[in-house]
Design an enzyme around this catalytic site. Structure first.
Site, short mmCIF file in Angstrom:
data_model
loop_
_atom_site.label_atom_id
_atom_site.label_comp_id
_atom_site.label_asym_id
_atom_site.label_seq_id
_atom_site.Cartn_x
_atom_site.Cartn_y
_atom_site.Cartn_z
CE LYS A 1 30.97 30.59 7.31
NZ LYS A 1 30.46 29.83 7.63
NE ARG B 1 24.12 32.74 15.30
CZ ARG B 1 23.46 31.85 15.12
NH1 ARG B 1 22.66 31.31 16.81
NH2 ARG B 1 23.28 30.83 14.30
N1 BES Z 1 27.48 33.47 6.72
C1 BES Z 1 27.12 32.47 8.01
C2 BES Z 1 26.24 32.03 6.79
C3 BES Z 1 26.26 31.52 5.75
C4 BES Z 1 26.98 30.23 5.59
C5 BES Z 1 25.75 31.93 4.66
C6 BES Z 1 27.43 29.44 4.19
C7 BES Z 1 25.38 31.18 2.94
C8 BES Z 1 26.32 29.88 3.05
C9 BES Z 1 27.16 32.76 9.13
O1 BES Z 1 28.14 33.57 9.51
C10 BES Z 1 27.80 30.98 9.58
O2 BES Z 1 28.60 30.93 9.71
N2 BES Z 1 26.66 30.58 10.50
C11 BES Z 1 26.61 29.57 10.72
C12 BES Z 1 25.62 29.82 11.94
C13 BES Z 1 25.93 28.16 12.90
C14 BES Z 1 27.48 28.13 13.02
C15 BES Z 1 24.53 28.17 14.10
C16 BES Z 1 25.69 28.29 9.82
O3 BES Z 1 25.17 28.13 9.36
O4 BES Z 1 26.67 27.23 9.81
MN MN Z 2 29.76 32.55 9.91
#
Ligand code: BES
Ligand code: MN
Ligand code: ZN
Length: 502
Positions: free
Chosen positions: A266, A340
């Site tokens: 990230k 997931r």
């Molecule tokens: N934990 C995150 C989701 C999230 C992101 C919650 C920002 C709250 C704020 C999750 O594990 C994630 O990174 N999801 C990705 C999925 C994507 C790679 C398809 C996302 O939401 O960007």
């Molecule tokens: Mn994630």
């Protein structure tokens, strides 16, 4: 913090030995004259206009003759509904210098029906005085110690009061664990917290480690944990409030104690907030703490797959294919879609309990934050009854959610040339495609999914956990406990055959 419910007229409330009185004044103030200094103050302040109309408007008074508490705050409570009372209590407490207030009288005696009001007032009071101190010992601890909730008839609202208090217990438990930074809330530490809850009445906790999880074949869950030196934990909790034969509700909480994104790392800004990626797990733990207090007649299983999502030499790589406990293979196209991956194996595991329903709770997608913001959690279910029950529980607990679609067309993008599915689809409809991924592991389970990415914590100056959706979950469980015990989910076919013969 201690809450006490008492039947008190305004006159009796005026005699309370507390540091302050917070008096909720409805727009439609009864015109029947009530006796005593507090009733006189309230009706005159309202009729002369010093206490303006408008939800949350306050009038602060000091050393009023005939009132024992030195501070009295009158606050407008609109129509006296739960949400109005919550806003009123929040506004009223903001106008009191809280460090001075150890004992508070919360006067709801002027409201007509205080069932929703009591629970809302108790929760708002707790919210307004909550402080996190575990890794900030210099922070001023909560001053407010004792709240006397005064109502016209305590026996009429006792149950709502008890529920509100249990919601506070659960929310504060969840807030504590979610707020702890990742080095103070590792998977092992979460497991220890769950074990400690296991000493409470009707609760049992079991914790599985890497070996047991490998033996179960949870290849998707294990792949996420690979990049971290912290060993994974799979927490299994049982709350037994009904007979052993009564099918349980299974709650599954995402317990990523820190989400760097893994190799699909990230960006740096706000990455600290990924300590909240165990908000689903925290809400399950909080709900169990609340169950222990209320002891409702229902069986509940809590499942928490917990690990860190880190990049290192061992970490799972984009394109790697793993085999889930269900036997389905997954091409991990983005290691940041890890929630997931840990949930799918926990959902497969959930089937063994022959549940009456399975609800997973997860900070799953940034896309859900875009869709619904911080007001409502995302609700996904193919089962209208479960969806309606959760939606209804959210409304009545003032912890709302909103149902999202699950059309099969949304699963198109999950197709893979190298595995049974990929773990991501495109950017479009990201919260729905994530739910469609989970759905592939719920076969014919009566399943629902709550995406709490937008509701589990607040960012910015007020950064902190909200403790949501503990109120929704607890309310749902209490509503379920009040329904006639369902036919065990394992036997729907038998039941329908019998029905056909008859
Ligand atoms: N934990 C995150 C989701 C999230 C992101 C919650 C920002 C709250 C704020 C999750 O594990 C994630 O990174 N999801 C990705 C999925 C994507 C790679 C398809 C996302 O939401 O960007
Ligand atoms: Mn994630
Ligand atoms: Zn995550």
């Amino acid at each position: 913090m201690d809450f006490e419910l008492k039947s008190l007229s305004p006159e009796q409330a005026a005699a309370l030995a507390v540091d302050a009185l917070l008096v909720l004044v409805p727009d439609a103030l009864s015109t029947t004259p009530l006796a005593g200094a507090l009733a006189t103050l309230t009706s005159e302040a309202a009729s002369k206009g010093d206490l303006e109309t408008g939800l949350g408007k306050t009038l602060s008074c000091y050393r009023v003759p005939g009132i024992r508490a030195s501070r009295v705050v009158l606050v407008r409570a609109g129509n006296g509904s739960g949400s109005a009372v919550r806003k009123a209590v929040t506004a009223g407490l903001a106008s009191l210098k809280q460090p001075n207030i150890k004992q508070l009288g919360l006067v709801l005696s002027l409201l007509d029906d205080s069932n929703d009001a009591v629970s809302a007032a108790v929760q708002a009071c707790a919210d307004a005085s909550y402080t996190y101190t575990t890794t900030k010992p210099s922070a001023k601890a909560r001053a407010l110690q004792e709240v006397v909730v005064a109502v016209a008839d305590a026996s009429a609202v006792q149950a709502a009061f008890d529920t509100g208090k249990a919601m506070v217990t659960g929310v504060e438990f969840a807030k504590e664990w979610a707020n702890r930074p990742a080095n103070h809330a590792t998977p092992s530490m979460l497991a220890d917290a769950a074990r400690k809850l296991g000493r409470k009445p009707s609760i049992k906790t079991e914790v599985l480690g890497p070996k047991e999880v490998a033996a179960l074949g949870m290849g998707a869950f294990m792949s996420v944990a690979r990049g971290s030196v912290e060993p994974l934990r799979f927490i299994v909790m049982h709350y037994t409030g009904a007979s052993k034969s009564s099918a349980p509700v299974v709650l599954v909480g995402k317990g990523i104690t820190f989400d760097t994104g893994g190799i699909s790392i990230k960006p740096a800004p706000e990455m600290d907030e990924m300590k909240y990626d165990m908000g689903g797990a925290a809400s399950v733990l909080g709900t169990f703490a609340a169950l222990a207090e209320l002891q409702p007649a229902i069986n509940v299983v809590g499942l928490i797959p917990s690990c860190e999502n880190m990049p290192d030499g061992q970490a799972v790589k984009p394109g790697d294919v793993v085999t889930s406990m269900s036997g389905q293979t997954i091409e991990i196209l983005n290691t940041d879609a890890e929630g997931r991956l840990i949930l799918c194996d926990a959902l497969t595991y959930a089937a063994r309990f022959k549940p009456r329903s399975v609800v997973d709770i997860a900070t799953l997608t940034g896309a859900c934050v875009i869709a619904l913001g911080a007001v409502r959690s995302g609700l996904f279910s193919a089962h209208d009854e479960i969806a309606a029950a959760l939606q209804q529980a959210g409304e009545s607990a003032m912890d709302p959610c909103w149902r999202m679609p699950l059309d099969d067309e949304y699963a198109e993008g999950l197709k893979s040339n190298f595995a049974d599915m990929g773990n991501v689809a495109g950017r479009a409809g990201g919260s729905i495609t994530a739910a469609k991924f989970l759905q592939k592991f719920t076969a014919d389970l009566p399943w629902a999914h709550l995406d709490i990415a937008g509701t589990a914590w607040k960012s910015g100056a007020a950064k902190g956990s909200t403790g949501r959706p503990v109120p929704l979950l607890l309310q749902y469980l209490l509503d379920e406990a009040a329904r006639p015990a369902p036919v065990a989910f394992a036997e729907p076919k038998k039941a329908s055959k019998r029905a056909r013969k008859a």
